[in-house]
Design an enzyme around this catalytic site. Structure first.
Site, PDB file in Angstrom:
ATOM      1  N   TYR A 164      -3.324   9.031  -0.905  1.00 50.72           N
ATOM      2  CA  TYR A 164      -2.829  10.042   0.046  1.00 50.72           C
ATOM      3  C   TYR A 164      -3.135   9.621   1.495  1.00 50.72           C
ATOM      4  O   TYR A 164      -2.284   9.724   2.382  1.00 50.72           O
ATOM      5  CB  TYR A 164      -3.503  11.359  -0.319  1.00 50.72           C
ATOM      6  CG  TYR A 164      -3.102  12.570   0.463  1.00 50.72           C
ATOM      7  CD1 TYR A 164      -1.859  13.169   0.294  1.00 50.72           C
ATOM      8  CD2 TYR A 164      -4.006  13.167   1.347  1.00 50.72           C
ATOM      9  CE1 TYR A 164      -1.514  14.316   0.992  1.00 50.72           C
ATOM     10  CE2 TYR A 164      -3.674  14.310   2.041  1.00 50.72           C
ATOM     11  CZ  TYR A 164      -2.430  14.884   1.864  1.00 50.72           C
ATOM     12  OH  TYR A 164      -2.101  16.025   2.555  1.00 50.72           O
ATOM     13  N   LYS A 168      -0.437   8.958   4.349  1.00 49.99           N
ATOM     14  CA  LYS A 168      -0.452   9.871   5.491  1.00 49.99           C
ATOM     15  C   LYS A 168      -0.645   9.144   6.816  1.00 49.99           C
ATOM     16  O   LYS A 168      -0.069   9.537   7.830  1.00 49.99           O
ATOM     17  CB  LYS A 168      -1.531  10.938   5.304  1.00 49.99           C
ATOM     18  CG  LYS A 168      -1.153  12.015   4.278  1.00 49.99           C
ATOM     19  CD  LYS A 168       0.202  12.617   4.581  1.00 49.99           C
ATOM     20  CE  LYS A 168       0.379  14.033   4.088  1.00 49.99           C
ATOM     21  NZ  LYS A 168       1.769  14.501   4.309  1.00 49.99           N
TER      22      LYS A 168
END
Ligand code: NAI
Length: 296
Positions: A164, A168
């Site tokens: 993640y 991101k």
């Protein structure tokens, strides 16, 4: 200053729940025609209920205009079709909020490459696919406002979120270059780093913290960042009434010059290299090299 969206057309991905829903409702309340995109599904991307249509009903019941779309942001054909349909119906797309997302949290030791790829696919590739789908149209219109969604994990790191975090922070890199390319066509690209009580965070943050973090506390920053007066290439953290700006800085460092270049020198002078005295935020790669080469 009043921020209105009359005459504007906005696409919000992942808007069946949480933050996307809150953005869509407030954009519509302020006059935008809104495309509520959501694939549906559970937090990890597995099958589940789709609320996009419910959000559209909420908007229409409040007197606003909206349509729903149930395509996945990872499906290039479906996203191109969504934008073509929007254009056929409303003539333009002024705003794209790349918000759709899922989690596959695990320590890197337990994470499979499939978990990693899935997260990069939805967050980073999904945003690239949706942005590509609106890019030519925004250039033709000479107007566009695009919002990426990063996370404190991408900016600063978190245990169990290597996939993640990588995806991101990739979105911040995407914004940094895209904002430069879009500027001459009046396309501004910004990034939000939200903190909100949604199903994504319901078991990650303590209840007393969640109580202060309604998605509506992120909405003001997101809407400003897609407004006519939006800056370009800003990363804004928002949640619970707080608003901050994140910068990627560069320290003054050291210039060894013609001296011997060894790993020992880097080790011995690591503290000076890391010192934040006089650090800057280079505006682009040219400014970064100008500073470094200028010192050399
Ligand atoms: P959420 O789980 O409530 O909403 C995400 C929505 O995206 C869901 O409705 C889901 O169905 C949809 N979605 C998932 N995959 C999709 C796909 N392939 N195509 C279309 N839609 C898809 O979560 P939340 O919290 O509202 O998250 C929104 C964004 O904010 C995400 O990008 C998330 O990573 C980010 N974020 C949220 C934080 C928070 O504190 N809630 C913190 C940092 C980032």
């Amino acid at each position: 200053m009043t921020i209105g969206f009359e005459g504007r057309v906005a696409v919000v991905t992942g808007a069946g729940n949480g933050l996307g829903r809150a953005y869509a409702l407030e954009l519509a309340r302020r006059g935008a025609k809104v495309v509520v995109n959501d694939l549906g599904g559970a937090r990890d991307g597995s099958a589940g209920q789709n609320n996009a249509e419910i959000v559209v009903d909420e908007i229409r019941n409040a007197g606003g205009e909206a349509i729903f779309n149930t395509g996945s942001v990872t499906d290039e054909e479906a996203m191109n079709a969504m934008i073509a349909e929007t254009r056929a119906m409303w003539g333009r797309v002024d705003i794209l909020i790349n918000n759709a997302g899922i989690l596959r949290d695990k320590s890197f030791a337990k994470m499979t490459i499939a978990d990693f790829r899935q997260i990069v696919d939805v967050h980073l590739m999904g945003a690239a696919i949706c942005t590509k789908a609106v890019w030519d149209l925004m250039r033709e219109q000479n107007y566009g406002r695009i919002l990426m969604t990063t996370s404190a994990t991408g900016l600063y790191g978190n245990f169990g979120q290597a996939n993640y975090g990588a995806a991101k922070l990739g979105l911040v890199g995407f914004m940094n270059s895209l904002g430069i390319e879009g500027q001459k066509s009046n396309i501004h690209v910004n990034t939000i780093a939200p903190a909100a009580a949604t199903r994504m965070t319901e078991d990650i943050l303590p209840p007393e913290v969640l109580a202060k973090l309604g998605p509506e506390t992120v909405v003001p920053a997101a809407l400003y960042l897609v407004s006519e007066d939006a800056p370009n290439r800003a990363t804004i953290a928002a949640g619970g009434g707080g608003f901050e700006r994140a910068h990627i800085t560069l320290t003054r460092g050291i210039i060894v010059g013609d001296g011997e270049l060894t790993p020992e020198i880097v080790g011995e002078r690591f503290e000076t290299i890391s010192s934040r005295d006089g650090e800057i935020v280079p505006d682009n790669v040219g400014a970064q090299s100008a500073m470094v080469f200028g010192q050399i």
